[in-house]
Design an enzyme around this catalytic site. Structure first.
Site, PDB file in Angstrom:
ATOM      1  N   SER A 136       0.840  -1.192   0.000  1.00 42.37           N
ATOM      2  CA  SER A 136       0.000   0.000   0.000  1.00 42.37           C
ATOM      3  C   SER A 136       0.885   1.255   0.000  1.00 42.37           C
ATOM      4  CB  SER A 136      -0.967  -0.038   1.187  1.00 42.37           C
ATOM      5  OG  SER A 136      -1.952   0.949   1.075  1.00 42.37           O
ATOM      6  N   HIS A 171      -4.288  -1.553  -4.205  1.00 42.07           N
ATOM      7  CA  HIS A 171      -5.711  -1.816  -3.930  1.00 42.07           C
ATOM      8  C   HIS A 171      -6.599  -1.552  -5.157  1.00 42.07           C
ATOM      9  CE1 HIS A 171      -4.328  -1.889   0.194  1.00 42.07           C
ATOM     10  NE2 HIS A 171      -4.040  -0.593   0.170  1.00 42.07           N
TER      11      HIS A 171
END
Length: 243
Positions: A136, A171
């Site tokens: 991330s 994501h």
């Protein structure tokens, strides 16, 4: 915002995870994490977790230690001096086989790292054989730019270490709006060519060039998104399923 990008990609191995890993596993074990350990080439590697992007959340670091217990010599670098680890000289990263960067705020991570001299240390570590990895925000930080929610709503961030070329988007399908906003920003020129990974998918890079995409689930999605005219064009990258 003034940036401190480097003009050339970093030498060495970098693995960028769109999501998944120990923090998204019921028992703290992950095929992506297993692959990171394999890439070190060491039987019992020294692995340091860097949770700066989460403000050095204690639970996050403890989950890392649990997930890697018994198969690595673990440590946590807390730039905020959080107990139970306290502050350690970041030069200790030069002694690691794997540096694993956690998720959270990309913008905050970059600001804190620069104050503590991590960009130069990490570049040196990669050059001498340390595998760099992150999830991330820990994916975003290595690139020149990224898709981030560091300021609340998703936005393009034209800042990064520049260890890897172009931009990152983690994501891809796991968070609402990621894919659509990425298309808009690339089409408008707000982000350069971007590598996007869904949760449980990672890109493996060597000396700034993409080696492969790997995944720990079936049908993992990895894309390279580039601007052609005034459009964003997606190129799907094959994902090797880890076993």
């Amino acid at each position: 915002m003034e940036t401190t990008r480097r003009p050339h990609p970093a030498r060495g191995t970098i693995v960028t995870l769109g999501g998944g890993g120990f923090s998204d596993s019921a028992d703290g074990r992950s095929l992506l994490d297993d692959h990171l350990l394999e890439l070190t080439g060491v039987t019992s590697p020294a692995v340091c977790f860097v949770p700066t992007a989460s403000g050095d959340a204690v639970g996050y670091g403890e989950r890392f230690e649990q997930g890697f217990a018994g198969r690595a010599r673990t440590s946590v670098l807390s730039l905020f001096g959080q107990a139970p680890w306290g502050y350690t000289d970041p030069a200790m990263l030069l002694e690691q086989d794997l540096v694993y960067v956690g998720g959270g705020s990309t913008a905050n991570l970059l600001a804190v790292w620069r104050h503590h001299g991590l960009p130069d240390i990490l570049r040196r570590a990669a050059e001498q054989g340390t595998v760099l990895a992150g999830i991330s925000a820990g994916m975003n930080c290595w690139f020149e730019a990224s898709s981030t929610d560091s300021y609340g709503p998703l936005a393009p961030l034209s800042d990064g270490l520049g260890f890897l070329p172009g931009a990152a988007c983690p994501h891809l399908l796991g968070e609402e709006g990621r894919r659509d906003s990425l298309r808009r920003w690339v089409a408008a020129g707000d982000l350069p060519t971007t590598h996007a990974a869904d949760d449980h998918v990672a890109f493996v890079w060597r000396d700034g060039a993409l080696v492969e995409a790997v995944g720990e689930v079936d049908n993992g999605l990895a894309l390279r998104v580039e601007r052609v005219g005034d459009r964003a064009v997606e190129h799907e990258i094959p994902v090797r399923r880890l076993r």
